[in-house]
Scaffold this active site. Structure first.
Site, short mmCIF file in Angstrom:
data_model
loop_
_atom_site.label_atom_id
_atom_site.label_comp_id
_atom_site.label_asym_id
_atom_site.label_seq_id
_atom_site.Cartn_x
_atom_site.Cartn_y
_atom_site.Cartn_z
N LYS A 99 -8.20 50.83 7.14
CA LYS A 99 -8.48 51.01 5.72
C LYS A 99 -9.98 51.04 5.44
CE LYS A 99 -7.73 50.75 1.18
NZ LYS A 99 -6.78 49.97 0.39
N HIS A 174 -3.52 54.80 -4.25
CA HIS A 174 -3.46 54.50 -5.69
C HIS A 174 -4.29 55.48 -6.52
CE1 HIS A 174 -7.18 52.51 -4.58
NE2 HIS A 174 -6.59 51.43 -4.13
N LEU A 219 -8.13 48.13 -10.22
CA LEU A 219 -9.04 49.13 -9.66
C LEU A 219 -8.28 50.01 -8.67
CD1 LEU A 219 -12.23 46.95 -9.10
CD2 LEU A 219 -11.92 48.74 -10.82
N ASP A 247 0.52 48.93 -4.95
CA ASP A 247 -0.75 48.22 -5.12
C ASP A 247 -0.54 46.94 -5.92
OD1 ASP A 247 -3.44 47.65 -4.76
OD2 ASP A 247 -4.12 48.88 -6.44
#
Length: 343
Positions: A99, A174, A219, A247
Site C-alpha cells: 500500500k 476509495h 479521507l 474503508d
C-alpha cells in the site's frame, strides 16, 4: 424487489485497528464478508512481512467460532522498503498487496512514502512477482485544496506510475471523484478502483450543510453531488473495474466529536445493507452482486466465494453507538433506519 440472494461478498479495503478494538471490528465485518483486505496503517505500521503476519494471527484469533472469514494482508510501503521485502511478503502466501500512503495523507500515514520515485525499485519487484499495488490517491501539498487532492494526484503521480509499470496491477482505493472514475475507466485492465458505501450515499452537503456532522468526515473527503453521481454510475455500470471496499475506519466517539476530529467513517456494522440502499437508489440491485462479490476476487485472481447471503427489504434502526474496545464508535446512520438487512 424485497429479497436478494447474492454470492457472499468480500471487503477489499477495511481498517480493523488492533489491540482491544480487534474483537469488535472483526465481529462486525466477519458476519457475512468472506474476506477483507486489511489496511496496515497501525501504530507502528506493518512495514515488513513479520509484522504483517503477526497482525494476521491477531485478527484470526478474534474470528468468531463458525465463521470462515479470512483476512488478506497488506504491506505498508515506506521510502526504505526493499524489493527483497516484497519477495518475502509474496512468498508468505498471506500478504497479497502493498500500500502506498503518501506521507501525511491520512490516519497513521506519517511513515509513508515522501516521493513515489523512492519506491520505483519496489514497484518493479511487485510487477515481477505479481503483487498488487494499492494506492491512497491524494497529494499532501498544503497548497492544494483538500477537495482537489485526488484529482491532482491522478494527474501528477498516478498517470506516470501507470505508464511506467504497465504490467503492475493497481487499485486506486476509495475513489471520490468523476476524475477518478474517468481515469480508471480509460486505463488498462490492470487498473481498478474500490468505492465506499458512504461515498455512494453521501456528498459534502450531508457533512457541512445545516451543521458539521463529524462522523461523515473521512479521507478522501466527501465531494460534490456531481462526483457522488459519477461514483454511483460507475458502481452500477457493470464494469469489472469497480468493486466493494468499505474503508470502514473506526475512531472512538470522543476522537470524532472534537475540535480537531479524526478522519474515518464506520460502516462495517451494515456494509452490504448500505450498498444495497445505494444500488437500489439508482435501480441497479441486479448489479450489486458483481460489484460486491465478483469483481474484487476476479481482479485479485482469487476464487469467488461459493456460498451465498440473502438481503431482505426490512427496515431496522441502527444503534447510537457500538462497542469499540474500551470505548464506543458512532456508526454511519447512527440512530436512524437502514432499509435492508441480512437474513
Amino acid at each position: 424487489m424485497t429479497t436478494i440472494t447474492i454470492t457472499r461478498p468480500d471487503d477489499w479495503h477495511i481498517h480493523l485497528r488492533d489491540g482491544a478494538q480487534l474483537k469488535d471490528t472483526v465481529r462486525d465485518i466477519s458476519r457475512y464478508m468472506g474476506r477483507a483486505i486489511v489496511m496496515p496503517n497501525l501504530v507502528p505500521p506493518a512495514i515488513d512481512t513479520e509484522t504483517a503476519l503477526a497482525y494476521y494471527d491477531r485478527i484470526k484469533a478474534q474470528v468468531p467460532a463458525g465463521s470462515q472469514f479470512e483476512p488478506l494482508m497488506v504491506l505498508y510501503l515506506t521510502d526504505k522498503t526493499s524489493p527483497d521485502e516484497i519477495r518475502r511478503a509474496k512468498a508468505s502466501g498471506k500478504i497479497v498487496a502493498a500500500k502506498l500512503y503518501p506521507a501525511g495523507a491520512t490516519t497513521n500515514s506519517d511513515s509513508g512514502v515522501t516521493d513515489v520515485k523512492n519506491i520505483y525499485p519496489v514497484l518493479q519487484a511487485m510487477q515481477e512477482v505479481g503483487m498488487l499495488f494499492l494506492v491512497h490517491g491524494e497529494v499532501t501539498d498544503s497548497a492544494i485544496d483538500i477537495f482537489d487532492r485526488e484529482r491532482v494526484f491522478i494527474e501528477n503521480t498516478l498517470s506516470k506510475i501507470v505508464a511506467d509499470f504497465p504490467a503492475l496491477k493497481i487499485v486506486l482505493e476509495h475513489i471520490t471523484t468523476k476524475n477518478a472514475v474517468d481515469f480508471v475507466t480509460q486505463a488498462s485492465d490492470n487498473v481498478a478502483a474500490t468505492i465506499t458505501a458512504h461515498h455512494l450515499l453521501y456528498n459534502r452537503n450531508h457533512m457541512l450543510a445545516g451543521g458539521i456532522r463529524p462522523h461523515f468526515y473521512c479521507l478522501p473527503i466527501l465531494k460534490r453531488n456531481t462526483h457522488q453521481q459519477a461514483l454511483l454510475g460507475a458502481a452500477a455500470s457493470g464494469s469489472k473495474k469497480f468493486f466493494l471496499g468499505t474503508d470502514s475506519a473506526p475512531h472512538a466517539k470522543d476522537k470524532k466529536e472534537a475540535a480537531c476530529g479524526c478522519a474515518g467513517s464506520y460502516t462495517a456494522h451494515a456494509a452490504i445493507e448500505l450498498y444495497a440502499e445505494a444500488f437500489e437508489s439508482v435501480n441497479a440491485l441486479d448489479k450489486l452482486e458483481a460489484f460486491a462479490s465478483f469483481n474484487g476476487p476476479d481482479f485479485y485472481n482469487l476464487p469467488r466465494n461459493s456460498d451465498t447471503i440473502t438481503l431482505v427489504k426490512k427496515s431496522w434502526d441502527v444503534p447510537a453507538t457500538y462497542p469499540l474496545g474500551d470505548t464506543n464508535v458512532v456508526p454511519i446512520r447512527a440512530g436512524e433506519a437502514i432499509d435492508w438487512q441480512v437474513e
